[in-house]
Design an enzyme around this catalytic site. Sequence first.
Site, short mmCIF file in Angstrom:
data_model
loop_
_atom_site.label_atom_id
_atom_site.label_comp_id
_atom_site.label_asym_id
_atom_site.label_seq_id
_atom_site.Cartn_x
_atom_site.Cartn_y
_atom_site.Cartn_z
N SER A 144 9.14 -2.72 8.45
CA SER A 144 8.99 -3.10 7.05
C SER A 144 9.86 -4.32 6.74
CB SER A 144 9.30 -1.91 6.15
OG SER A 144 8.87 -2.12 4.84
N GLU A 238 -2.52 0.21 4.75
CA GLU A 238 -1.31 -0.24 4.06
C GLU A 238 -1.54 -1.58 3.38
OE1 GLU A 238 2.10 -1.57 6.37
OE2 GLU A 238 1.04 -1.09 8.22
N HIS A 268 1.81 2.74 6.33
CA HIS A 268 2.96 1.87 6.54
C HIS A 268 4.00 2.53 7.45
CE1 HIS A 268 5.70 -1.34 5.43
NE2 HIS A 268 6.60 -0.48 5.00
#
Length: 303
Positions: A144, A238, A268
């Site tokens: 991320s 995502e 995600h």
Amino acid sequence: MSTEQQENLDAILRQSAFPADMAVSEMRRILRELASAQPLPADVTVTAAALGAVPTAEITVDGIEPRHVVLYFHGGVYVLGDASQAAGLAAQIARRTRAKVISVDYRLAPEHPYPAAVDDALTAYQTLLENGTAPSDIAFAGESAGGGLAVATLLNAREHGLPLPAVAYVMSPYADLTLAGTTMDTKRGADPLLNRENLQARVPDYTGRQDAAAGLISPVFADLSGLPPLIIQAGSHEVLLDDAVRLARQAATADVEVILDITPGVPHVFQAYHSILDEAAAALDRAGQLLSAHLASVEPVTA
């Protein structure tokens, strides 16, 4: 079994998604509680350490004599998480690469906006080199925001004339803080965890008065020339899918070796759910093989 696993995970994540108006302090508290409720495997050791002035967590697996180092950057949209909370996922990379993972406890926004995280990441890498670790024995990894930070650190190291690591592995990279990716809208219904609103609420915390399109903030807009090979993984469910696709395109345009690995039907940073999702363990296996192959090379990558 995979479809049932995906549906169960989707339901769990939809229940745990943070609302856009929740205070950062409350999100941090909840994350700490969740992390403490999920103990690490008995053979994983986490040791507090530092690289220069930057705190780190060293993650090792019993029975594995580390041959390489993975410098790891945790996620959390630059306002959440810490080096130790990433240990569960980072340990999976350690197992597959027979490496020691050093997770970087970079400073968080809003208390420390950009460029604090970028500065800390570069300091950690530079100190690792100064301590005698060969760049050819180092891989970057991150998920991320940590994936975006890993690429930003490659760019920053290149600009400072440092030798670059052998390879970088980024999972669901948050690489465009302008939120311009088309999947921000087209994958809104499919993504159980993130949406434009809860991401946008945190962007000013990190960017402050800086341009969100700056290359060290949003690497999708940077010139990636000269970077080492990139392994980019994302799920098709995502809103940040387009960040991964555009980052890979930007790398390919710059003649950087890149593998874009998209797994259908997963969310995600799906790799974090390796214990309950077959696709997650398989993706980590693929990445581990690629990382090991690049780390086995004796030729360092230079800027």
